[in-house]
Scaffold this motif. Structure first.
Motif, PDB file in Angstrom:
ATOM      1  N   LYS A  45       2.088   3.297 -16.334  1.00 18.03           N
ATOM      2  CA  LYS A  45       3.259   3.201 -15.467  1.00 18.03           C
ATOM      3  C   LYS A  45       3.090   4.067 -14.222  1.00 18.03           C
ATOM      4  N   ALA A  46       2.462   5.226 -14.391  1.00 22.19           N
ATOM      5  CA  ALA A  46       2.203   6.086 -13.235  1.00 22.19           C
ATOM      6  C   ALA A  46       1.261   5.407 -12.247  1.00 22.19           C
ATOM      7  N   ASN A  47       0.257   4.684 -12.753  1.00 14.49           N
ATOM      8  CA  ASN A  47      -0.645   3.952 -11.868  1.00 14.49           C
ATOM      9  C   ASN A  47       0.059   2.797 -11.168  1.00 14.49           C
ATOM     10  N   ASN A  48       1.051   2.217 -11.816  1.00 16.50           N
ATOM     11  CA  ASN A  48       1.770   1.093 -11.212  1.00 16.50           C
ATOM     12  C   ASN A  48       2.768   1.540 -10.148  1.00 16.50           C
ATOM     13  N   ARG A  49       3.184   2.783 -10.197  1.00 12.96           N
ATOM     14  CA  ARG A  49       4.061   3.307  -9.144  1.00 12.96           C
ATOM     15  C   ARG A  49       3.179   3.696  -7.959  1.00 12.96           C
ATOM     16  N   ARG A  50       3.114   2.838  -6.988  1.00 18.54           N
ATOM     17  CA  ARG A  50       2.148   3.021  -5.906  1.00 18.54           C
ATOM     18  C   ARG A  50       2.684   2.434  -4.598  1.00 18.54           C
ATOM     19  N   VAL A  51       2.002   2.783  -3.519  1.00 16.07           N
ATOM     20  CA  VAL A  51       2.315   2.225  -2.200  1.00 16.07           C
ATOM     21  C   VAL A  51       1.034   1.653  -1.623  1.00 16.07           C
ATOM     22  N   GLU A  52       1.102   0.423  -1.137  1.00 12.38           N
ATOM     23  CA  GLU A  52      -0.056  -0.228  -0.534  1.00 12.38           C
ATOM     24  C   GLU A  52       0.119  -0.305   0.981  1.00 12.38           C
ATOM     25  N   PHE A  53      -0.985  -0.099   1.683  1.00 12.36           N
ATOM     26  CA  PHE A  53      -1.025  -0.247   3.141  1.00 12.36           C
ATOM     27  C   PHE A  53      -2.018  -1.363   3.452  1.00 12.36           C
ATOM     28  N   ILE A  54      -1.521  -2.446   4.016  1.00 14.50           N
ATOM     29  CA  ILE A  54      -2.340  -3.627   4.265  1.00 14.50           C
ATOM     30  C   ILE A  54      -2.504  -3.818   5.771  1.00 14.50           C
ATOM     31  N   LYS A  55      -3.748  -3.906   6.205  1.00 18.24           N
ATOM     32  CA  LYS A  55      -4.038  -4.119   7.625  1.00 18.24           C
ATOM     33  C   LYS A  55      -3.700  -5.549   8.010  1.00 18.24           C
ATOM     34  N   GLU A 108      -5.796   7.256  15.377  1.00 13.65           N
ATOM     35  CA  GLU A 108      -7.151   7.040  15.911  1.00 13.65           C
ATOM     36  C   GLU A 108      -7.471   5.567  16.126  1.00 13.65           C
ATOM     37  N   ASN A 109      -6.644   4.684  15.599  1.00 12.09           N
ATOM     38  CA  ASN A 109      -6.831   3.232  15.753  1.00 12.09           C
ATOM     39  C   ASN A 109      -5.513   2.619  16.223  1.00 12.09           C
ATOM     40  N   PRO A 110      -5.157   2.849  17.496  1.00 12.84           N
ATOM     41  CA  PRO A 110      -3.818   2.504  17.993  1.00 12.84           C
ATOM     42  C   PRO A 110      -3.508   1.016  18.032  1.00 12.84           C
ATOM     43  N   THR A 111      -4.507   0.157  17.898  1.00 14.18           N
ATOM     44  CA  THR A 111      -4.223  -1.283  17.920  1.00 14.18           C
ATOM     45  C   THR A 111      -3.965  -1.853  16.523  1.00 14.18           C
ATOM     46  N   VAL A 112      -4.196  -1.061  15.500  1.00 15.56           N
ATOM     47  CA  VAL A 112      -4.043  -1.533  14.119  1.00 15.56           C
ATOM     48  C   VAL A 112      -2.563  -1.574  13.739  1.00 15.56           C
ATOM     49  N   LYS A 113      -2.173  -2.709  13.157  1.00 15.91           N
ATOM     50  CA  LYS A 113      -0.831  -2.854  12.600  1.00 15.91           C
ATOM     51  C   LYS A 113      -0.941  -2.992  11.078  1.00 15.91           C
ATOM     52  N   ILE A 114       0.080  -2.531  10.367  1.00 20.20           N
ATOM     53  CA  ILE A 114       0.011  -2.530   8.909  1.00 20.20           C
ATOM     54  C   ILE A 114       1.302  -3.044   8.282  1.00 20.20           C
ATOM     55  N   LYS A 115       1.178  -3.444   7.043  1.00 22.82           N
ATOM     56  CA  LYS A 115       2.346  -3.741   6.209  1.00 22.82           C
ATOM     57  C   LYS A 115       2.356  -2.718   5.076  1.00 22.82           C
ATOM     58  N   ILE A 116       3.509  -2.097   4.851  1.00 22.26           N
ATOM     59  CA  ILE A 116       3.687  -1.110   3.786  1.00 22.26           C
ATOM     60  C   ILE A 116       4.435  -1.786   2.648  1.00 22.26           C
ATOM     61  N   LYS A 175      11.561  -1.797  -1.997  1.00 20.87           N
ATOM     62  CA  LYS A 175      11.765  -2.077  -0.569  1.00 20.87           C
ATOM     63  C   LYS A 175      12.258  -0.831   0.177  1.00 20.87           C
ATOM     64  N   LYS A 176      13.185  -0.103  -0.451  1.00 21.04           N
ATOM     65  CA  LYS A 176      13.702   1.111   0.179  1.00 21.04           C
ATOM     66  C   LYS A 176      12.608   2.170   0.311  1.00 21.04           C
ATOM     67  N   ARG A 177      11.752   2.250  -0.700  1.00 19.66           N
ATOM     68  CA  ARG A 177      10.670   3.238  -0.642  1.00 19.66           C
ATOM     69  C   ARG A 177       9.680   2.910   0.470  1.00 19.66           C
ATOM     70  N   ALA A 178       9.355   1.631   0.624  1.00 21.19           N
ATOM     71  CA  ALA A 178       8.463   1.237   1.712  1.00 21.19           C
ATOM     72  C   ALA A 178       9.087   1.569   3.065  1.00 21.19           C
ATOM     73  N   GLU A 179      10.386   1.337   3.186  1.00 22.26           N
ATOM     74  CA  GLU A 179      11.083   1.643   4.435  1.00 22.26           C
ATOM     75  C   GLU A 179      11.097   3.150   4.696  1.00 22.26           C
ATOM     76  N   ALA A 180      11.248   3.942   3.630  1.00 21.25           N
ATOM     77  CA  ALA A 180      11.235   5.402   3.776  1.00 21.25           C
ATOM     78  C   ALA A 180       9.879   5.886   4.274  1.00 21.25           C
ATOM     79  N   VAL A 181       8.808   5.276   3.788  1.00 19.36           N
ATOM     80  CA  VAL A 181       7.464   5.636   4.249  1.00 19.36           C
ATOM     81  C   VAL A 181       7.309   5.306   5.734  1.00 19.36           C
ATOM     82  N   LYS A 182       7.762   4.140   6.124  1.00 19.40           N
ATOM     83  CA  LYS A 182       7.694   3.748   7.541  1.00 19.40           C
ATOM     84  C   LYS A 182       8.466   4.738   8.416  1.00 19.40           C
TER      85      LYS A 182
END
Length: 429
Positions: A418-428, A351-359, A377-384
């Motif tokens: 530790k469960a809270n620290n296992r996370r993925v961030e999406f940064i605009k 819905e926001n095609p101009t937005v770019k992100i960092k995972i 790093k591998k997990r972020a790449e898997a999400v992408k």
């Protein structure tokens, strides 16, 4: 004379051709014999060297050159990249079957239980019961599992009142013998003031929402739902069928949004009730085994609170943090129950095609720092890869990075942290 010359020439040419063909056949036989002798010698040489060298010797004999035990830097880097790509592609294959799964885990984990801090054979220290139970190992799953005793009440004492938006997830197994239809588990949400070891799990007249998870035959089951209002009236009583994986780990996902209740078993929605919870009641949670005589097992319990506001956090605030994207242990393999939040993020990006992100991937501090960094790093790449291949988000709109355990959201003091620290961030960007 001319005819005789032509005929003689034809005969000579034909004889020469036969001689040449005979020579070819002879050479072929010689080569075959040499190859057979070489093969026999190679086999004789291999015999007696031990099983550990057999594969290596056979490879060398076939390829004609020794296998180098040293890898160049380029080869190693290519191997790492290939491993990451393989993991990412495998993740998309598992998730593709769950593309309609809309469960989204709560934002903040307030309870996590993998029983690592308790010993096999003990009842977990942070739980209570009026029956019995013990931690065991099972062939169908890894780690320690809580085996519930018969006809009892069980609850984690560290979980108290739950807000109007929460999620509860856990892995479940039942005993293999389903022929007697006596294995199962009851999940009850009573008012906190009524949660105790004398709670009537059979025919309560107290405020509660309860459901049975009851496998009744191979790969099938029945779930019953009961809702008791603040007048002690049973205002909802129904049952539903569901698919259950016999002798395998089943993931149960429960989601409350104000009055609404959704229940999923293995990424399939079993219940979606708009009027299950009563407003202004402080609900809690307990488990019960009442009529179920067969054994039931539980592991990887996660309780999270908060209603994710994916669109506002990513587009307006510029940063979305989720603990709902789950991976196999020490792996970049995305688990199927992550499909809901990934689909939600993909919708926002569509819905926001101009937005770019960092995972950006993050891990807890278990294990070596270098391994955690590489894993994140591998997990972020898997999400992408998943967002690109399943949800058609352009790859050039997404960058990836990993921080390992270097930037924890809270100190790694226990399983919940530790469960809270296992996370993925999406940064605009």
């Amino acid at each position: 004379m001319k005819i005789l010359f032509i005929l003689s020439s034809f005969i000579i040419i034909n004889l020469f051709a036969h001689a040449q063909e005979s020579l070819k056949d002879k050479l072929k036989r010689k080569l075959a014999e040499a190859k057979e002798r070489t093969t026999d010698q190679t086999i004789d040489k291999i015999i007696g060297k031990g099983e550990q060298k057999v594969d290596q010797e056979i490879d060398e004999a076939i390829d004609g050159k020794p296998k180098s035990t040293k890898k160049s830097t380029a080869t190693t880097e290519n191997s790492v990249q290939k491993t990451a790509e393989t993991a990412a592609n495998a993740s998309t294959m598992k998730l593709s079957a769950s593309s309609k799964f809309d469960f989204i885990s709560g934002e903040k984990i307030i309870g996590f239980e993998d029983f690592k801090e308790d010993a096999i054979g003990d009842f977990p220290a942070k739980w209570n019961t009026n029956s019995s139970g013990e931690l065991v190992s099972v062939t169908a799953g890894t780690g320690k599992w809580l085996k519930f005793g018969q006809k009892g009440i069980f609850f984690p004492e560290y979980i108290n009142a739950l807000p109007e938006n929460f999620t509860i997830e856990f892995d479940m197994l039942v005993s293999d013998d389903l022929s007697a239809m006596q294995s199962g588990l009851k999940v009850i949400f009573p008012a906190l003031q009524d949660r105790n070891l004398t709670f009537d799990q059979y025919f309560t007249d107290k405020v509660s929402v309860s459901l049975d998870i009851h496998p009744d035959q191979s790969n099938a089951g029945t779930s019953n739902i009961f809702v008791i209002d603040n007048n002690g009236q049973n205002i909802l009583n129904n049952d539903a069928k569901f698919a259950y994986l016999s002798s395998k780990v089943n993931r149960i996902s429960i989601w409350r949004q104000k009055s609404r209740l959704r229940v999923y078993i293995n990424e399939s929605k079993v219940w979606d009730l708009p009027r299950a919870f009563i407003p202004n009641i402080n609900y809690s949670v307990l488990f019960a085994t009442n009529i179920f005589e067969g054994a039931a097992f539980l592991n990887n319990l996660k309780v999270a609170i908060g209603a994710p506001d994916t669109r506002n956090k990513l587009i307006t605030d510029g940063k979305l943090v989720t603990r709902g994207i789950l991976f196999d242990v020490n792996s970049a393999q995305i688990r199927p129950e992550s499909g809901g939040i990934l689909k939600e993020i993909a919708t926002v990006l569509q819905e926001n095609p101009t937005v770019k992100i960092k995972i950006v991937g993050h891990t807890d501090n278990d294990g070596a720092a270098t391994a955690n960094l590489e894993l994140s790093k591998k997990r972020a790449e898997a999400v992408k890869t998943t967002l690109s291949s399943i949800y058609n988000i352009e790859a050039n709109r997404m960058q990836t990075d990993g921080k390992g355990a270097a930037e924890p959201s809270e100190p790694n003091l226990n399983a919940q942290a530790k469960a809270n620290n296992r996370r993925v961030e999406f940064i605009k960007l």
